[in-house]
Design an enzyme around this catalytic site. Structure first.
Site, PDB file in Angstrom:
ATOM      1  N   ILE A  65      -8.136  -1.771   1.567  1.00  0.00           N
ATOM      2  CA  ILE A  65      -9.148  -1.198   2.429  1.00  0.00           C
ATOM      3  C   ILE A  65     -10.104  -2.248   2.980  1.00  0.00           C
ATOM      4  O   ILE A  65     -10.601  -2.118   4.104  1.00  0.00           O
ATOM      5  CB  ILE A  65      -9.930  -0.094   1.673  1.00  0.00           C
ATOM      6  N   LEU A 110      12.236  -6.277  -2.662  1.00  0.00           N
ATOM      7  CA  LEU A 110      13.544  -6.323  -2.014  1.00  0.00           C
ATOM      8  C   LEU A 110      14.196  -4.962  -1.852  1.00  0.00           C
ATOM      9  O   LEU A 110      15.125  -4.822  -1.062  1.00  0.00           O
ATOM     10  CB  LEU A 110      14.487  -7.248  -2.804  1.00  0.00           C
ATOM     11  N   CYS A 151      -4.699  -9.103  -9.553  1.00  0.00           N
ATOM     12  CA  CYS A 151      -5.408 -10.004 -10.459  1.00  0.00           C
ATOM     13  C   CYS A 151      -6.054  -9.237 -11.595  1.00  0.00           C
ATOM     14  O   CYS A 151      -6.208  -9.745 -12.700  1.00  0.00           O
ATOM     15  CB  CYS A 151      -6.457 -10.807  -9.693  1.00  0.00           C
ATOM     16  N   CYS A 172     -21.237   7.001  12.843  1.00  0.00           N
ATOM     17  CA  CYS A 172     -20.404   6.001  12.176  1.00  0.00           C
ATOM     18  C   CYS A 172     -21.139   4.671  12.079  1.00  0.00           C
ATOM     19  O   CYS A 172     -21.679   4.183  13.079  1.00  0.00           O
ATOM     20  CB  CYS A 172     -19.091   5.812  12.937  1.00  0.00           C
TER      21      CYS A 172
END
Length: 628
Positions: free
Chosen positions: A132, A70, A186, A445
């Site tokens: 990511i 908030l 977690c 890539c």
């Protein structure tokens, strides 16, 4: 609900848009865009998109709202805590401009419903994510669907905006990324494995819950509309009752005992009961207050003398002594502050690494938790260094980054790609905002430097052997030396033929998943082939797999060893030039790593990711970024 603006008001609003945006406004008004992530950047970005007049905006976020959101995620209020970020963001933002169509999806962007065709239906995609794994997925889907992507991220006062266009600019994975140390929520709450996990738990969770502003101190909310989350709400009410009971006993002799038994016994036993969680991990050991207390008493040393031994690593008895002593000290401070409160609100304490009381509490709590989970304890001195380097998210950085996203979107909508930029925000230096021209795609890539196509599969009968024989060898002319991989690992290579007779569904290859074909021919290999799976029932007299068009797969070029690899966490650094600073290789809200790739086969070791709270241990100075 507020009534929509009258017709004259709507015309006035459109007149202002046309005056500001010119002919481009017509295209903006008709555009359909996707925003992934409704957190720090997402709230600011959604506000900008709505006020700019984008015609249809889809919002996807799996997360729910926490109290800590908030202070910067302004679309949310106290009454929204524990509700869906995407749904609440839609409700709040629709009031800014009721003429914009908003669609909210409380879901994971990797869910099957968000498939190839769904991504292809958008003119533009905005990433406002904080992990990511999801970023890489959206990058891959946008490249496959040939949809422009605007990637963004922040860390502290630094930010970055990257325009990704297939075949024209670098994609998210074009640069080698240094493996970051990542801690999903977690891990912090349930399965810690490193000292830093326990330190963050003690500082950002336990200390705040006991001495700060706990979420459970808020007024009871009306959850009559939360029928789908009834079980979760009931669990939260039970937890709230337990926390309120503990805080009400502050200052009493049993207060340390209640805190200890709650977090080091009851909560640990609850975790131990989750059998699936411990199939590959060692179970934690719950502690008994009486047993530890007797052991501590036999040592004879008081908390103050132990605390002064800041360079030593305390044992369980010593940590217990400091834990109880610091709880009493902090309780007295909090109680003494109450009579001075003029407005009647309860005072709170904040962690300060130079405050001995708060540091003692965090150090002892973290070490006790470490002992429970079989993790090496750390000295108070070490914990002070690690806890003091936590970097919070900055609302102003989020706002600036979001505005830069929209400015880059204007260039894409106009088709003026030559003016699109990679933009960097930096607090130090002569200029706060720096930019550079988009770099061309990296031919090496593994994501955008590949041949991409769809593969139509009949799920009722297609096997991996159909792909190998009918498509790769017969239609495309592959030799014997190639491998087939997915995100889990290798499905086929010359030494692994066990899966050939299996159907795609048996191998977990379903609609909108990806297969990567790696040609291992030593003399003249092809570039990698990325196949997006589409399921469709095909005629019985036809092949069970098919390509929608004939492919001409180019050969790999000679590896360019002169191309530099940026050792940054998911971003490239602008070249050093007068008036520009080279951006540090910090993590821009990019926690996690999808896996470690084997250089030859593309084998992947998958890791779990959560989208809630992400804590990143940056490569430079061990800084930890907290954002959600």
């Amino acid at each position: 609900m507020e009534a929509p603006p009258t017709r004259p008001m709507a015309l006035k609003r459109e007149r202002h848009y046309r005056q500001s945006l010119g002919a481009m406004y017509g295209r903006i008004k008709q555009s359909r865009v996707l925003m992934v992530g409704a957190g720090g950047i997402g709230c600011e970005l959604l506000k900008n998109l709505v006020l700019t007049g984008f015609g249809e905006i889809h919002i996807v976020d799996l997360d729910t709202i926490d109290l800590s959101n908030l202070n910067r995620q302004f679309l949310f209020r106290h009454e929204h805590i524990k509700k869906s970020k995407a749904l609440v963001a839609k409700e709040s933002a629709s009031k800014f401009n009721p003429h914009v169509k908003l669609e909210a999806h409380h879901a994971n962007i990797k869910d099957p419903e968000f498939n190839f065709d769904w991504f292809a239906s958008f003119e533009l995609v905005f990433n406002a994510l904080d992990n990511i794994d999801a970023r890489r997925h959206v990058n891959k889907m946008c490249l496959a669907a040939n949809v422009p992507l605007i990637e963004s991220g922040t860390t502290g006062f630094n930010g970055q905006v990257q325009v990704i266009i297939k075949g024209k600019s670098e994609c998210y994975d074009c640069n080698t990324k240094e493996t970051p140390k990542t801690f999903p929520v977690c891990t912090i709450r349930s399965t810690p494995s490193q000292p830093i996990h326990c330190i963050v738990w003690a500082k950002s969770y336990l200390f705040t819950e006991v001495f700060g502003t706990s979420e459970e101190d808020l007024p009871e909310f009306d959850h009559t509309q939360d029928s789908e989350n009834a079980a979760e709400i009931e669990n939260l009410r039970k937890e709230a009752h337990a926390l309120k009971e503990i805080r009400q006993s502050m200052g009493l002799d049993e207060f340390p005992r209640k805190i200890f038994e709650k977090v080091f016994a009851d909560d640990i036993n609850r975790l131990r009961s989750m059998e699936d969680m411990w199939k590959t991990r060692q179970k934690p050991t719950a502690l008994d207050f009486e047993t530890v207390s007797k052991s501590s008493a036999s040592g004879g040393e008081v908390g103050d003398s132990i605390s002064k031994r800041g360079q030593d690593t305390w044992n369980l008895a010593e940590n217990f002594t400091v834990f109880c002593d610091s709880l009493r000290r902090l309780s007295r401070r909090l109680q003494q502050a109450q009579p001075g409160e003029a407005n009647g609100s309860s005072p709170v304490l904040s962690f300060d690494k130079d405050d001995e009381d708060t540091l003692d509490f965090v150090a002892s709590s973290a070490n006790i938790r470490s002992i429970i989970f079989g993790i090496q304890a750390r000295s108070k001195f070490d914990i002070k260094q690690m806890a003091g380097n936590i970097i919070p998210a900055i609302a102003t950085t989020n706002a600036m980054t979001a505005s830069l996203c929209v400015l880059q979107a204007f260039k894409i909508i106009r088709g003026d790609l030559s003016k699109a930029k990679m933009v960097f925000l930096e607090r130090p230096g002569a200029r706060v905002i720096n930019s550079e021209s988009l770099r061309p795609p990296n031919p090496d890539c593994p994501v955008c430097g590949v041949m991409q196509s769809r593969l139509i599969v009949d799920p009722s009968r297609a096997t991996l052997n159909d792909l190998v024989q009918d498509i790769l060898k017969s239609d495309l002319g592959y030799g014997d030396e190639f491998s087939i991989n997915n995100e889990v690992g290798t499905l086929y290579d010359p030494d692994l033929e066990d899966n050939l007779s299996k159907k795609f569904s048996e191998l977990g290859v379903n609609a909108d998943s990806f297969l990567t074909i790696i040609d291992d021919d030593e003399e003249n290999p092809r570039v990698n082939l990325s196949l997006s799976i589409s399921e469709k029932l095909l005629p019985d007299d036809s092949k069970a797999v098919a390509l929608p068009q004939q492919l001409d797969i180019p050969r790999k070029r000679t590896l360019d060893t002169t191309r530099p690899h940026e050792h940054t966490n998911g971003a490239v650094s602008p070249p050093t030039a007068p008036g520009k600073r080279k951006r540090a290789g910090s993590s821009l809200e990019e926690p996690g790593i999808e896996g470690q790739k084997d250089a030859k086969r593309g084998k992947v070791q998958a890791t779990d990711q959560e989208d809630e709270l992400i804590l990143v241990d940056g490569p430079g100075q061990g800084a930890i970024v907290i954002d959600d």
